[in-house]
Design a protein around this motif. Sequence first.
Motif, mmCIF file in Angstrom:
data_model
loop_
_atom_site.group_PDB
_atom_site.id
_atom_site.type_symbol
_atom_site.label_atom_id
_atom_site.label_comp_id
_atom_site.label_asym_id
_atom_site.label_seq_id
_atom_site.Cartn_x
_atom_site.Cartn_y
_atom_site.Cartn_z
ATOM 1 N N SER A 19 -37.880 -114.879 -48.377
ATOM 2 C CA SER A 19 -39.212 -114.731 -48.532
ATOM 3 C C SER A 19 -39.944 -113.423 -48.530
ATOM 4 O O SER A 19 -40.970 -113.162 -48.196
ATOM 5 N N VAL A 20 -38.925 -112.480 -48.640
ATOM 6 C CA VAL A 20 -39.459 -111.015 -48.528
ATOM 7 C C VAL A 20 -39.066 -110.282 -49.691
ATOM 8 O O VAL A 20 -38.119 -110.751 -50.413
ATOM 9 N N SER A 21 -39.498 -109.140 -49.923
ATOM 10 C CA SER A 21 -39.199 -108.311 -51.295
ATOM 11 C C SER A 21 -38.497 -107.074 -51.010
ATOM 12 O O SER A 21 -37.828 -106.524 -51.917
ATOM 13 N N SER A 22 -38.627 -106.530 -49.751
ATOM 14 C CA SER A 22 -37.859 -105.387 -49.442
ATOM 15 C C SER A 22 -37.639 -105.220 -47.851
ATOM 16 O O SER A 22 -38.005 -105.988 -47.114
ATOM 17 N N LEU A 23 -36.658 -104.339 -47.516
ATOM 18 C CA LEU A 23 -36.466 -103.850 -46.253
ATOM 19 C C LEU A 23 -37.111 -102.570 -46.243
ATOM 20 O O LEU A 23 -37.082 -101.655 -47.186
ATOM 21 N N THR A 24 -37.581 -102.214 -44.866
ATOM 22 C CA THR A 24 -38.043 -100.798 -44.615
ATOM 23 C C THR A 24 -37.358 -100.304 -43.367
ATOM 24 O O THR A 24 -37.112 -100.951 -42.564
ATOM 25 N N LEU A 25 -36.929 -99.090 -43.339
ATOM 26 C CA LEU A 25 -36.115 -98.388 -42.352
ATOM 27 C C LEU A 25 -36.931 -97.300 -41.757
ATOM 28 O O LEU A 25 -37.551 -96.445 -42.927
ATOM 29 N N ARG A 26 -37.020 -96.971 -40.605
ATOM 30 C CA ARG A 26 -37.761 -95.655 -40.098
ATOM 31 C C ARG A 26 -36.427 -94.830 -39.941
ATOM 32 O O ARG A 26 -35.528 -95.259 -39.030
ATOM 33 N N VAL A 27 -36.285 -93.607 -40.652
ATOM 34 C CA VAL A 27 -34.998 -93.011 -40.275
ATOM 35 C C VAL A 27 -35.309 -91.456 -40.254
ATOM 36 O O VAL A 27 -36.506 -90.970 -40.671
ATOM 37 N N ARG A 28 -34.568 -90.806 -39.629
ATOM 38 C CA ARG A 28 -34.366 -89.213 -39.709
ATOM 39 C C ARG A 28 -33.098 -88.779 -39.973
ATOM 40 O O ARG A 28 -31.980 -88.971 -39.148
ATOM 41 N N GLY A 29 -32.897 -88.139 -41.081
ATOM 42 C CA GLY A 29 -31.555 -87.916 -41.825
ATOM 43 C C GLY A 29 -31.444 -86.324 -41.810
ATOM 44 O O GLY A 29 -32.057 -85.565 -41.263
ATOM 45 N N ASP A 30 -30.427 -86.008 -42.687
ATOM 46 C CA ASP A 30 -30.037 -84.673 -42.907
ATOM 47 C C ASP A 30 -30.078 -84.018 -44.240
ATOM 48 O O ASP A 30 -29.504 -83.290 -44.585
ATOM 49 N N GLY A 31 -31.086 -85.096 -45.159
ATOM 50 C CA GLY A 31 -31.215 -84.573 -46.563
ATOM 51 C C GLY A 31 -30.351 -85.212 -47.572
ATOM 52 O O GLY A 31 -30.525 -84.851 -48.613
ATOM 53 N N ARG A 32 -29.536 -86.097 -47.213
ATOM 54 C CA ARG A 32 -28.539 -86.784 -47.768
ATOM 55 C C ARG A 32 -28.892 -88.053 -48.377
ATOM 56 O O ARG A 32 -29.808 -88.459 -47.841
ATOM 57 N N ARG A 33 -28.482 -88.481 -49.093
ATOM 58 C CA ARG A 33 -28.697 -89.930 -49.856
ATOM 59 C C ARG A 33 -27.685 -90.944 -48.870
ATOM 60 O O ARG A 33 -26.494 -90.411 -48.557
ATOM 61 N N TYR A 34 -28.282 -92.234 -48.541
ATOM 62 C CA TYR A 34 -27.759 -92.944 -47.933
ATOM 63 C C TYR A 34 -27.697 -94.266 -48.688
ATOM 64 O O TYR A 34 -28.521 -94.356 -49.679
ATOM 65 N N ALA A 35 -26.825 -95.338 -48.333
ATOM 66 C CA ALA A 35 -27.100 -96.675 -48.756
ATOM 67 C C ALA A 35 -26.969 -97.661 -47.625
ATOM 68 O O ALA A 35 -26.451 -97.544 -46.788
ATOM 69 N N LEU A 36 -28.110 -98.653 -47.633
ATOM 70 C CA LEU A 36 -27.972 -99.691 -46.925
ATOM 71 C C LEU A 36 -27.268 -100.728 -47.649
ATOM 72 O O LEU A 36 -27.439 -101.021 -48.702
ATOM 73 N N GLN A 37 -26.217 -101.418 -46.660
ATOM 74 C CA GLN A 37 -25.612 -102.510 -47.292
ATOM 75 C C GLN A 37 -25.793 -103.992 -46.801
ATOM 76 O O GLN A 37 -26.159 -103.976 -45.507
ATOM 77 N N LEU A 38 -25.683 -104.882 -47.452
ATOM 78 C CA LEU A 38 -25.972 -106.228 -47.000
ATOM 79 C C LEU A 38 -24.666 -107.066 -47.320
ATOM 80 O O LEU A 38 -24.091 -106.770 -48.333
ATOM 81 N N LEU A 39 -24.104 -107.830 -46.389
ATOM 82 C CA LEU A 39 -23.145 -108.886 -46.503
ATOM 83 C C LEU A 39 -23.785 -110.277 -46.497
ATOM 84 O O LEU A 39 -24.750 -110.456 -45.746
ATOM 85 N N GLY B 27 -34.309 -83.529 -40.961
ATOM 86 C CA GLY B 27 -34.759 -83.286 -39.865
ATOM 87 C C GLY B 27 -36.416 -84.086 -39.627
ATOM 88 O O GLY B 27 -37.147 -83.853 -38.770
ATOM 89 N N GLN B 28 -36.775 -84.982 -40.676
ATOM 90 C CA GLN B 28 -38.225 -85.706 -40.667
ATOM 91 C C GLN B 28 -38.002 -86.889 -40.495
ATOM 92 O O GLN B 28 -37.372 -87.671 -41.276
ATOM 93 N N TRP B 29 -38.666 -87.601 -39.430
ATOM 94 C CA TRP B 29 -39.020 -89.056 -39.598
ATOM 95 C C TRP B 29 -39.559 -89.553 -40.771
ATOM 96 O O TRP B 29 -40.546 -88.920 -41.382
ATOM 97 N N GLN B 30 -39.152 -90.747 -41.380
ATOM 98 C CA GLN B 30 -39.978 -91.187 -42.724
ATOM 99 C C GLN B 30 -39.448 -92.762 -42.703
ATOM 100 O O GLN B 30 -38.454 -93.372 -42.085
ATOM 101 N N GLU B 31 -40.409 -93.330 -43.283
ATOM 102 C CA GLU B 31 -40.355 -94.789 -43.558
ATOM 103 C C GLU B 31 -39.674 -95.014 -45.024
ATOM 104 O O GLU B 31 -40.484 -94.505 -45.959
ATOM 105 N N VAL B 32 -38.664 -95.498 -45.009
ATOM 106 C CA VAL B 32 -37.822 -95.697 -46.352
ATOM 107 C C VAL B 32 -37.937 -97.124 -46.701
ATOM 108 O O VAL B 32 -37.413 -98.098 -46.286
ATOM 109 N N ARG B 33 -38.653 -97.529 -48.015
ATOM 110 C CA ARG B 33 -38.560 -99.109 -48.341
ATOM 111 C C ARG B 33 -37.447 -99.086 -49.493
ATOM 112 O O ARG B 33 -37.438 -98.321 -50.391
ATOM 113 N N VAL B 34 -36.673 -100.137 -49.265
ATOM 114 C CA VAL B 34 -35.695 -100.715 -50.113
ATOM 115 C C VAL B 34 -35.989 -101.797 -50.631
ATOM 116 O O VAL B 34 -35.550 -102.964 -50.041
ATOM 117 N N PRO B 35 -36.429 -101.945 -52.118
ATOM 118 C CA PRO B 35 -36.705 -103.108 -52.653
ATOM 119 C C PRO B 35 -35.230 -104.244 -52.720
ATOM 120 O O PRO B 35 -34.222 -103.542 -53.247
#
Length: 178
Positions: free
Chosen positions: A84-104, A122-130
Amino acid sequence: MKRLLISISLATSMTAASASSPIFEFGAGEAGWFVRNDAVMGGVSSSRLRIDDGVLTFSGRVRLENGGGFAGVRSQVKRVDLSSVSSLTLRVRGDGRRYALQLLTSSASFVTYRAEFATQAGQWQEVRVPLRNFYPTRSGNRLTGPALAKKNVTAFGLTFGNGRSENFQLEVDWIRAQ
């Protein structure tokens, strides 16, 4: 382009996610998490997992020797219905690299579903992953199917690997359904 991939596994009774519902908040009582690096295939990458003050910190060093090249973390099993949802949102602080969220899922043996996202150093951000951005993989190789069974999600994950030997760090405050 740098990539960080992430893996988290969860299992208990099925939870139906609704818009803005928390899936992980990393407080006391959160399902246990564990490290899952490339040692499962002979690699020598290393990583650490820590949960302090409601924040999961995943850090370490990816190394390419012995056919390795990734480091990951997973939670204990937690069954979630995302139909019943369209996306996942993460609040993250990274190192400027690309990441991948995985689901099983319980319906696709040895298949993980991956969607990538970028971080700002170094910045907190909210990342939306459809959810439509998740594609099936097996052992890191992209597949043409099966499609993500949103009703049968049994695990979430974080994994770092970008084809280079280097250090990484990602902090995750929460993961929510949207």
